[in-house]
Design an enzyme around this catalytic site. Sequence first.
Site, PDB file in Angstrom:
ATOM      1  N   TRP A 113      19.459 -39.007 -13.376  1.00  0.00           N
ATOM      2  CA  TRP A 113      18.306 -38.375 -13.151  1.00  0.00           C
ATOM      3  C   TRP A 113      16.850 -39.086 -13.910  1.00  0.00           C
ATOM      4  O   TRP A 113      17.151 -39.392 -14.823  1.00  0.00           O
ATOM      5  CB  TRP A 113      18.527 -37.083 -13.897  1.00  0.00           C
ATOM      6  CG  TRP A 113      19.250 -36.166 -13.218  1.00  0.00           C
ATOM      7  CD1 TRP A 113      20.630 -35.832 -13.764  1.00  0.00           C
ATOM      8  CD2 TRP A 113      19.396 -35.334 -12.018  1.00  0.00           C
ATOM      9  NE1 TRP A 113      21.344 -35.069 -12.879  1.00  0.00           N
ATOM     10  CE2 TRP A 113      20.457 -34.915 -11.990  1.00  0.00           C
ATOM     11  CE3 TRP A 113      18.546 -35.208 -11.021  1.00  0.00           C
ATOM     12  CZ2 TRP A 113      20.889 -33.882 -10.916  1.00  0.00           C
ATOM     13  CZ3 TRP A 113      18.771 -34.439  -9.911  1.00  0.00           C
ATOM     14  CH2 TRP A 113      19.952 -33.682  -9.871  1.00  0.00           C
ATOM     15  N   CYS A 147      -2.548  -3.854   7.288  1.00  0.00           N
ATOM     16  CA  CYS A 147      -2.050  -4.127   8.660  1.00  0.00           C
ATOM     17  C   CYS A 147      -2.791  -2.900   9.420  1.00  0.00           C
ATOM     18  O   CYS A 147      -2.863  -1.838   9.049  1.00  0.00           O
ATOM     19  CB  CYS A 147      -0.853  -4.327   8.889  1.00  0.00           C
ATOM     20  SG  CYS A 147       0.037  -3.044   8.255  1.00  0.00           S
ATOM     21  N   GLU A 180       0.908  -1.191   0.092  1.00  0.00           N
ATOM     22  CA  GLU A 180       0.000   0.024   0.112  1.00  0.00           C
ATOM     23  C   GLU A 180       0.782   1.169  -0.183  1.00  0.00           C
ATOM     24  O   GLU A 180       0.418   2.216  -0.526  1.00  0.00           O
ATOM     25  CB  GLU A 180      -0.969   0.142   1.175  1.00  0.00           C
ATOM     26  CG  GLU A 180      -1.835  -1.203   1.348  1.00  0.00           C
ATOM     27  CD  GLU A 180      -1.444  -2.266   2.073  1.00  0.00           C
ATOM     28  OE1 GLU A 180      -2.282  -2.871   2.878  1.00  0.00           O
ATOM     29  OE2 GLU A 180      -0.418  -2.724   2.121  1.00  0.00           O
ATOM     30  N   GLY A 200       6.568 -41.343   2.988  1.00  0.00           N
ATOM     31  CA  GLY A 200       5.439 -42.214   3.669  1.00  0.00           C
ATOM     32  C   GLY A 200       5.256 -41.747   4.764  1.00  0.00           C
ATOM     33  O   GLY A 200       3.925 -41.751   5.481  1.00  0.00           O
TER      34      GLY A 200
END
Length: 369
Positions: A174, A79, A56, A307
């Site tokens: 890769w 804010c 702003e 996992g």
Amino acid sequence: MSFRSEDEHYMREALRLAERGLYTVSPNPAVGAVIVKNGEIVGKGWHRKAGEPHAEVYALREAGEKAKGATAYVTLEPCSHYGRTPPCAEALIKAGVSRVVAAMVDPNPKVSGKGIAMLREAGIEADTGLLSDEAEALNRGFLQRMRTGRPYVRLKLGISIDGRTALNNGVSHWITSSSSRSDVQRYRAMSSAIMSTSETLKVDNPTLSVRWNELPLEVQSVLRPEDVRQPVRVIVDSRSRVTGDKAVFSVKSPVLLLRREKGECPEGASEILFPGSGQLQLATVMRELGRREINDLWIEAGGHFAGALIEANLADEIILYMAPTFLGSKSRPLAELPEYYRLEDAPSYEIENTSVIGPDLKVVLRKRH
């Protein structure tokens, strides 16, 4: 609340501006602002870096006297408190704007509606909720940390077409293409921190850094090399095995070692201790990282850790790069998970989008809520 026909156009411009700060503002949110008077944009701004003026302020500086009686479009509620910078709601009031449209309310408890209230008390028309979904997507990490105390977790997985991450002997460089690796650099650059494990450091010895020459051109177009912010590297090191010869220490950026007990601490690293035995409690780890103002956490690790994250329901988003290659049934799996006996018990994600990157398929999955 009702919005005018032209409001969406100007808010989209503010969102576009906000995106320019995605690689530099952490731990603050990326915010854009547009000042409009008599159908003309008279001021634009975006938040560039924590501690520097907010969006702003830049927009008001550009608008000057033309801000009086104008409408301000902001991607996040202005804010209302003094932090590193003065409150933006106060700056808008002093500039004499007549109307403020914010895409969403800031969940930061220091703001959270107070900025809008301050504007209304000053007689300024203030509304929220325009393109709020787009504004949410822009700052998922900051918003989640404000709401839950933990970062937004993105888990990166590179797999073959048969769902394998490496050959049985551990070779994985890769599987996916250079195009996918460039896309990974973009995510690294946006992240507050990159997490991996001592096992991944042992096998692959990555730097876990942002490399300017590998960033996509669209990122290089909004950054300078000196603007690149190297994320904090967070290494799960329960058994204190990480030593100073690892590649992560060749890059100037903090390294946090998550350990059960104190051990050798290489130069450039610091320990975070989680006393106890066995595997670290990942939920506790995430809360600690949130406390350290880490918004967006990018994770690159093996199937065991992947996992564990999925099982603990801590992977908010999975970024899957699939190469058109078969590695075979004896190669290493995508994620090590327990056996499920009912489909409703299995972890479930929604496909947010898919795209082709070079020869690879990219799939973005988000956790079901």
